[in-house]
Design an enzyme around this catalytic site. Structure first.
Site, short mmCIF file in Angstrom:
data_model
loop_
_atom_site.label_atom_id
_atom_site.label_comp_id
_atom_site.label_asym_id
_atom_site.label_seq_id
_atom_site.Cartn_x
_atom_site.Cartn_y
_atom_site.Cartn_z
N ASP A 111 0.88 -1.15 0.00
CA ASP A 111 0.00 0.00 0.00
C ASP A 111 0.93 1.22 0.00
OD1 ASP A 111 -2.08 1.79 0.06
OD2 ASP A 111 -3.17 0.80 1.67
C1 BGC Z 1 -5.07 3.28 0.12
C2 BGC Z 1 -5.18 2.33 -1.05
C3 BGC Z 1 -5.00 3.06 -2.36
C4 BGC Z 1 -3.64 3.76 -2.32
C5 BGC Z 1 -3.34 4.53 -3.59
C6 BGC Z 1 -3.81 4.12 0.05
O1 BGC Z 1 -3.86 5.15 0.98
O2 BGC Z 1 -5.11 2.58 1.34
O3 BGC Z 1 -6.42 1.67 -1.02
O4 BGC Z 1 -5.10 2.19 -3.43
O5 BGC Z 1 -3.62 4.67 -1.23
O6 BGC Z 1 -4.11 5.67 -3.68
#
Ligand code: BGC
Length: 656
Positions: free
Chosen positions: A225
């Protein structure tokens, strides 16, 4: 050159750069010699920052806005999960996106989780099956997915540093199970979560990556993530393949210790990145937009029509053509959840007033209460609204939670509406004997304060760009509601065991074990506001003629449903399994199959299910695998987890 050959020609520096994003949304392309793939949020509509070099959440492209995942699962129609995936696949092709950062399958452990609207259910089977079919839909368009957030990211508060303490059986049966089921669709990538599980950061969780690869058969790439990696070397050694996004400090550190890095581990991850890049390049040549914008929009509308849940109806709905007074902020404002899954609809917002007029209603609107921030709202001229309500046959008040209440990186403070909205409902209920409350939110709401004062309640959720059209169709009976809840609505937050479990800034103890959602309320007979699987219809259904028999390793279940009303309608039949001769703890019953069926007025449908061993199995910690214990089981057919309709026993012998 295939990736094996490419690997041989790479320098250490190039290898290191390859396992770390090049910017926010792409990989390092080794001076143009490796395909540069583009990843993008989000699950219910493309969200791409206009400036691709940022993680910006608001300044984004406009896209088709589909209903939230909560609404998707409430359709109980996995065909729609495929359709939504396919439709999003088309959106991705148009925007040149290679991998969609979705779906999220985390279990709704706490009603307060700020991201519940992005998740599918409190039940691992429902969450897994919907995610699986959504992945199949996206990937049928030659676009990849990222199954996320692996795993136990069940709340947002302290998500970056808290450890989730979960026992092995609960982990397997509840929290890993949706990933296991979704892996059947072979997602191209999996995204790890920020949190720790049992003391180990998920971006370094070698043990759970092992389960993912060796037991769930995942053969794609594991990415982090965004900024979930704290120690790039440990993550690499644990089996993380791609750190996202680009992090200058981390890259410098890795380059500085390049000679000390484990070469085998490095090569393994580089190969995964190269293989994914090759796959994206290969598949990109097969991509072709197959659905027009109108077709994609009709998928968004269909999901909302099928996902709306009629929660209460004391004979007022469907509304007959007549005068309706409409009030409340979501009637005239677009409501959606906030964070990385924000979607900015390219379609102009359709107020409920217009949508109802289109259905032939005589509509008047006045503001009574408007949402401002969080759980605070501003009361308008309530007196005038009450006066208008008294003059109209129907009063429809739209209430809910905007993206300042439900969003990523924080949890909800409470699960009630704002005091001002509750006050408006009280006041209007005195003036109207046909008061309909329409709720636009992404997770359970405690309605105990006002539920007895209103005649009807409709759950519109976060309905995407067609929310109000679908709501108007349901209110007027053009669409017969057929959605059912995929999460329990408790009477109050205090009733939820996981909400009361120990937690501080650093640790959350999943002390309720497998007793989350209906598994708790049903087992311990605790009353709820609305049970899991619940939803009303304008039709009336009767169940009968249950037959259960064994056919080799399969248990066949058959029964009849009759639509005894004058209206065509859809029913969601649910099949639960209960073990009567248990040797380990089991919740009272667990959902193992479901089907939505359309039945014409006064007609019947024959429902058939085939339950395999997985419907009877539990995860044995002693044996480190799923086992089916010979014994007596009960098959319970139900309209929701509380409303049991039919029961039959079946005995399973050893080796089945
Ligand atoms: C989120 C993800 C997301 C990623 C990219 C993170 O903060 O938890 O679900 O895909 O950011 O934006």
């Amino acid at each position: 050159m295939d990736h094996k050959n490419k690997l041989k020609h790479l320098t250490k520096e190039q290898k290191i750069k390859l396992i770390m994003g090049a910017d926010f949304w792409t990989n390092y392309d080794v001076d143009g010699s490796v395909y540069k793939f583009i990843v993008s949020d989000g699950p219910v509509g493309l969200r791409q920052p206009l400036d691709r070099m940022t993680a910006e959440q608001t300044d984004c492209i406009k896209s088709v806005a589909y209903p939230s995942f909560q609404m998707l699962s409430q359709t109980w129609d996995t065909g729609l999960a495929f359709e939504m995936g396919r439709s999003l696949g088309n959106d991705c092709i148009e925007q040149k996106v290679d991998i969609l950062l979705a779906p999220g399958v985390n279990i709704k452990r706490l009603p307060t989780n700020g991201r519940n609207f992005e998740y599918l259910s409190e039940d691992p089977f429902v969450a897994g099956i919907f995610a699986r079919d959504y992945i199949k839909g996206v990937q049928s368009m030659h676009v990849g997915t990222s199954l996320k957030h692996f795993c136990c990211n069940n709340s947002e508060k302290s998500r970056h540093w808290a450890s989730m303490e979960v026992d092995e059986r609960t982990l397997r049966e509840i929290y890993l199970r949706p990933f296991e089921i979704a892996c059947e669709a072979r997602p191209w990538t999996v995204m790890c979560s920020y949190n720790l599980v049992n003391g180990m950061r998920m971006s370094e969780h070698e043990k759970l990556y092992g389960v993912l690869r060796n037991e769930f058969g995942f053969d794609g790439l594991i990415m982090s993530d965004w900024w979930a990696v704290k120690d790039s070397e440990s993550s690499l050694n644990a089996g993380l393949n791609l750190e996202m996004p680009y992090d200058e400090e981390h890259q410098k550190e890795m380059l500085a210790k390049s000679e000390r890095l484990d070469e085998t581990k490095l090569n393994e991850s580089v190969e995964r990145v190269l293989a994914l890049a090759e796959k994206c390049e290969r598949e990109s040549k097969l991509r072709k937009v197959e659905m027009s914008l109108e077709e994609r929009r009709s998928v968004a509308l269909k999901i909302e029509e099928e996902g709306i849940v009629l929660l209460k109806n004391e004979g007022v709905l469907p509304m007959k053509k007549g005068k309706a007074f409409v009030t409340g902020a979501p009637a005239v404002n677009y409501y959606f959840g906030g964070g990385s899954s924000n979607v900015y609809s390219e379609r102009e917002f359709e107020p409920l007033t217009d949508a109802l007029k289109n259905e032939g209603m005589n509509v008047e609107y006045a503001e009574s209460v408007s949402a401002v921030r969080g759980h605070q709202a501003i009361l308008g001229n309530l007196k005038a609204a009450v006066f208008k309500a008294a003059q109209s046959e129907y009063t429809v008040i739209c209430v809910g939670e905007p993206n300042t209440c439900e969003y990523e990186d924080a949890d909800r403070q409470q699960i009630k509406l704002s005091k001002e909205e509750e006050l408006a409902i009280h006041a209007l209920s005195k003036a109207s004997d046909k008061l309909v409350v329409v709720v636009y939110a992404g997770a359970a709401i405690d309605m105990s304060e006002w539920i007895n004062e209103v005649e009807a309640i409709v759950w519109a959720g976060y309905g995407g760009e067609y929310a109000n059209r679908a709501v108007a169709e349901v209110l007027t009976g053009k669409v017969n509601p057929s959605g059912k809840l995929t999460e329990t609505f408790p009477l109050s937050l205090g009733d939820v065991p996981s909400e009361n479990a120990y937690r501080d800034e650093a640790v959350m103890v999943y002390s309720e074990g497998m007793n989350i959602g209906y598994r708790y309320f049903d087992t311990y007979n605790v009353p709820v506001l609305f049970p899991f699987g619940y939803g009303m219809s304008y039709s009336e259904f009767f169940y009968g003629d249950l037959a259960v028999e064994k056919d080799g390793a399969i248990v066949k279940v058959q029964f009849e449903i009759e639509n005894a009303s004058n209206v065509d309608g859809k029913e969601v039949a649910q099949v639960y399994v209960r073990e009567l001769t248990k040797e380990v703890y089991r919740p009272y019953k667990e959902l193992k199959a479901f089907k939505k069926v359309f039945i014409k007025a006064h007609e019947r449908a024959t429902m058939e299910f085939a339950l395999d061993a997985s419907a009877f199995a539990y995860y044995s910690v002693a044996k480190d695998r799923w086992v089916v214990k010979p014994g007596v089981f009960e098959i319970i057919v139900a309209a929701n987890v509380i409303e049991e309709k039919l029961r039959a026993k079946i005995t399973l012998k050893a080796e089945e």
